[in-house]
Design an enzyme around this catalytic site. Structure first.
Site, PDB file in Angstrom:
ATOM      1  N   ALA A 157       0.843  -1.207   0.000  1.00 40.93           N
ATOM      2  CA  ALA A 157       0.000   0.000   0.000  1.00 40.93           C
ATOM      3  C   ALA A 157       0.874   1.252   0.000  1.00 40.93           C
ATOM      4  CB  ALA A 157      -0.933  -0.027   1.202  1.00 40.93           C
TER       5      ALA A 157
ATOM      6  N   TYR B 206      26.022 -17.718 -26.968  1.00 42.45           N
ATOM      7  CA  TYR B 206      26.612 -16.492 -26.431  1.00 42.45           C
ATOM      8  C   TYR B 206      28.007 -16.360 -27.025  1.00 42.45           C
ATOM      9  CZ  TYR B 206      28.762 -13.180 -23.278  1.00 42.45           C
ATOM     10  OH  TYR B 206      29.439 -12.101 -22.780  1.00 42.45           O
TER      11      TYR B 206
ATOM     12  N   ARG C  13      26.420 -13.921 -11.792  1.00 43.99           N
ATOM     13  CA  ARG C  13      25.399 -14.100 -12.820  1.00 43.99           C
ATOM     14  C   ARG C  13      24.521 -15.332 -12.551  1.00 43.99           C
ATOM     15  NH1 ARG C  13      27.096 -15.688 -17.175  1.00 43.99           N
ATOM     16  NH2 ARG C  13      25.186 -15.240 -18.282  1.00 43.99           N
TER      17      ARG C  13
ATOM     18  N   LEU D  52       2.342  -7.001 -16.720  1.00 38.11           N
ATOM     19  CA  LEU D  52       1.480  -6.716 -17.871  1.00 38.11           C
ATOM     20  C   LEU D  52       1.194  -5.216 -18.011  1.00 38.11           C
ATOM     21  CD1 LEU D  52      -1.012  -9.711 -17.712  1.00 38.11           C
ATOM     22  CD2 LEU D  52       0.834  -9.325 -19.338  1.00 38.11           C
ATOM     23  N   GLY D  53       1.588  -4.443 -16.997  1.00 39.67           N
ATOM     24  CA  GLY D  53       1.395  -2.993 -17.082  1.00 39.67           C
ATOM     25  C   GLY D  53       2.659  -2.284 -17.528  1.00 39.67           C
TER      26      GLY D  53
ATOM     27  N   HIS E 124       5.036 -13.573 -13.999  1.00 44.39           N
ATOM     28  CA  HIS E 124       5.580 -12.500 -14.854  1.00 44.39           C
ATOM     29  C   HIS E 124       6.203 -13.054 -16.141  1.00 44.39           C
ATOM     30  CE1 HIS E 124       4.752 -10.172 -11.402  1.00 44.39           C
ATOM     31  NE2 HIS E 124       5.913 -10.243 -10.798  1.00 44.39           N
TER      32      HIS E 124
END
Ligand code: NDP
Ligand code: BG6
Length: 522
Positions: free
Chosen positions: A52, A511, A495, A210-211, A270
């Site tokens: 909040a 890579y 990493r 998603l925003g 995500h």
């Protein structure tokens, strides 16, 4: 929609006006339900908490400041703590961005805030909340309830909202934060519970990725350009790497984190949502359900993951670390149970069994306490067939960097400038900060909360998407827990485990270590 007077810089005013215009267009097409002349009440349940203060109140302030929410909107905080609005304000203060010229408006914002103290399980407390909501507006207001709460109270809170707080002629919408359950069964139980109380169009399951600008941009880049479409498939793409990296540990949040682990915290939601947007077919339209229908189809084509598909890691202290956090391994966090096997790093290789993607590994990678903060999508193309450059050619890569520093760049080979005939790696580079100098990219929560006011569910997770996402990960999660699989150790600030790089290499991600980016000459 009329444009209110704004005292903003030109570019910001322009952005707001474009935003309002797109809302208006969406309204005209009947895709949103933005009732700007109707009173609204936004209730923050868990107003005393971390989310909040860090995200929700700052977002509400930003939306109010930019006149994006309807003029007649009231904000109500609700929590068990005995607080006043002044106390909530103090807690939020470090996270509120207020320019000196906005001070008057900022005071106005807090004046339309109220606070009610109450429990999460007693009907009589929600009856008091309901009366309070009625007292805020003469007319029947639309009501949004944001559950900034631990999942343990979702069921009782939503049941109480349903029983006591729907006493309005306006609509009622409920926003729920992840985690939506812990596995397929617990998520289905929560979904059934919610479905017994509210219609699906009243439920907004938030996945804040998603925003994000670049996540939303995936649809525009893919379907608004001719050049990508024909190569977006197994014939041209060798592998897709979707990464999330954070340079800090659990920072006292270990208690929550340990119960969930990085797969539930980041990968199953995500990263999987991003995967869907990369892999889905073109939807019939940009309407919420057409897009979500396509995302579900991708998930349905994915098999469950097994232990062979993953690399799991857990960070250990860096004894030479320069910060206190880095000298603490995951197991040194006092809120983490001793000997915990919860992974703080995970790499998972997903396969999509359809005509477009058969054989293309989608590698999802996420971790805490790594060497940098980064979220990106890396689409790596196959080697050029019929090499005439004696092995000098490197694979093309299209990178969408979600954060930090939003960018889209495509690694390409060009002739080395000048008299030579060699080739070299370079890039077609769209760096947002240089191309869109003054653009203000709204925070993910700003977009998503505004979407709820507008009734747009495009960027929210639908019930069936959620069930499929849990189907894919549940057997793996149960296997990890049942066998108490010991994660590989990696050093704070590194990493991640070396085995993760090996797994990438095994799955057709090359890579080279030769690419050097030169910042554009300004
Ligand atoms: P690189 O080729 O350097 O890296 C490619 C990928 O390989 C990354 O996912 C990288 O990150 C991973 N990698 C690094 N080391 C290894 C290893 N030893 N084994 C296997 N994989 C490895 O190219 P980048 O695209 O990352 O570009 C280099 C830099 O230039 C970046 O900082 C990038 O942000 C910047 N750049 C910025 C642009 C812009 O702002 N517009 C445009 C182009 C480049 P990881 O450590 O996560 O595995
Ligand atoms: C949350 C996770 O969903 O996302 C956190 O629970 C993580 O563990 C956060 O730190 C990352 O969000 P962002 O927007 O900072 O990348």
């Amino acid at each position: 929609m009329s444009s209110p007077t704004l005292s903003k810089s030109d570019s910001q005013t322009e952005m707001l006006s474009i935003f309002r215009q797109s809302l208006l267009q969406a309204n005209v097409k009947g895709e949103t339900d933005f009732q700007r002349n109707t009173p609204h009440i936004f209730v923050v349940l868990g107003a005393s908490g971390d989310l909040a203060k860090k995200k929700i109140y700052p977002t509400l302030w930003a939306l109010y400041r930019d006149i994006l929410v309807p003029q007649d909107t009231q904000f109500v905080g609700y929590a068990r703590s005995n607080l006043t609005v002044e106390d909530v304000r103090k807690k939020c203060e470090p996270y509120m961005k207020v320019k000196s010229e906005e001070q008057e408006k900022y005071e106005e914002f807090w004046k339309i805030n109220t606070y009610v103290r109450g429990s999460y399980d007693k009907g009589e407390d929600f009856a008091i909340l309901s009366k309070h909501l009625k007292d805020q507006n003469d007319r029947d207001a639309n009501r949004i309830f944001y559950l900034a709460l631990p999942p343990s109270v979702y069921e009782s809170v939503t049941a109480n909202i349903h029983a006591h707080c729907q006493d309005t002629k306006g609509w009622v919408r409920v926003i729920i934060e992840k985690p939506f359950g812990k596995d397929l069964a617990s998520s289905a139980k929560l979904s059934d519970h919610l479905a017994s109380l509210f219609k699906e169009e009243q439920i907004y399951r938030i996945d804040h990725y998603l925003g994000k600008e670049m996540v939303q941009n995936l649809i525009s880049v893919r379907f608004g350009n001719r050049i990508f479409g024909p190569t977006w498939n197994r014939d041209n793409i060798a592998s897709v790497l979707i990464s999330f990296k954070e340079p800090f540990g659990t920072q006292g949040r270990g208690g929550y984190f340990d119960e969930f682990g990085i797969i539930r915290d980041v990968m199953q939601n995500h990263l999987l949502q991003i995967l869907c947007l990369v892999a889905m077919e073109k939807p019939c339209s940009t309407s919420a359900d057409d897009i979500r229908d396509e995302k579900v189809k991708v998930l349905k084509c994915m098999d469950t993951l097994t232990l062979d598909d993953v690399v799991l890691g857990q960070y250990m202290a860096d004894p030479n670390g320069t910060t206190e956090d880095s000298r603490m391994g995951y197991l040194d966090d006092p809120t983490v149970p001793s000997g915990s096997c919860t992974p703080t790093y995970a790499l998972g290789v997903c396969k999509i069994n359809n005509e477009r993607w058969d054989g293309v590994p989608f590698i999802l990678r996420c971790g805490k306490a790594l060497n940098e903060r980064k979220a990106e999508v890396r689409i790596q193309y196959h080697d050029v067939p019929g090499d005439i450059f004696h092995g000098q050619s490197k694979r093309n890569e299209l990178v969408l960097r979600v954060q930090p520093g939003e960018a889209i760049y495509c690694k390409v080979m060009t002739k080395t400038p000048g008299m030579t005939f060699g080739i070299e790696e370079t890039e077609l580079d769209l760096t947002y900060v240089s191309r869109y100098k003054n653009a203000k990219l709204p925070d993910a929560y700003e977009r998503l909360i505004l979407d709820v006011f507008c009734g747009s569910q495009m960027h929210f997770v639908r019930n069936d998407e959620l069930a499929e996402a849990w189907r894919i990960f549940t057997p793996l999660l149960h296997e990890i827990e049942a066998a108490t699989v010991k994660p590989l150790q990696y050093m704070y600030g590194s990493r991640g485990p070396k085995e993760a790089d090996d797994m990438c290499a095994k799955n057709n991600f090359k890579y080279y270590g030769s690419y050097k980016w030169t910042k554009p000459h300004l």
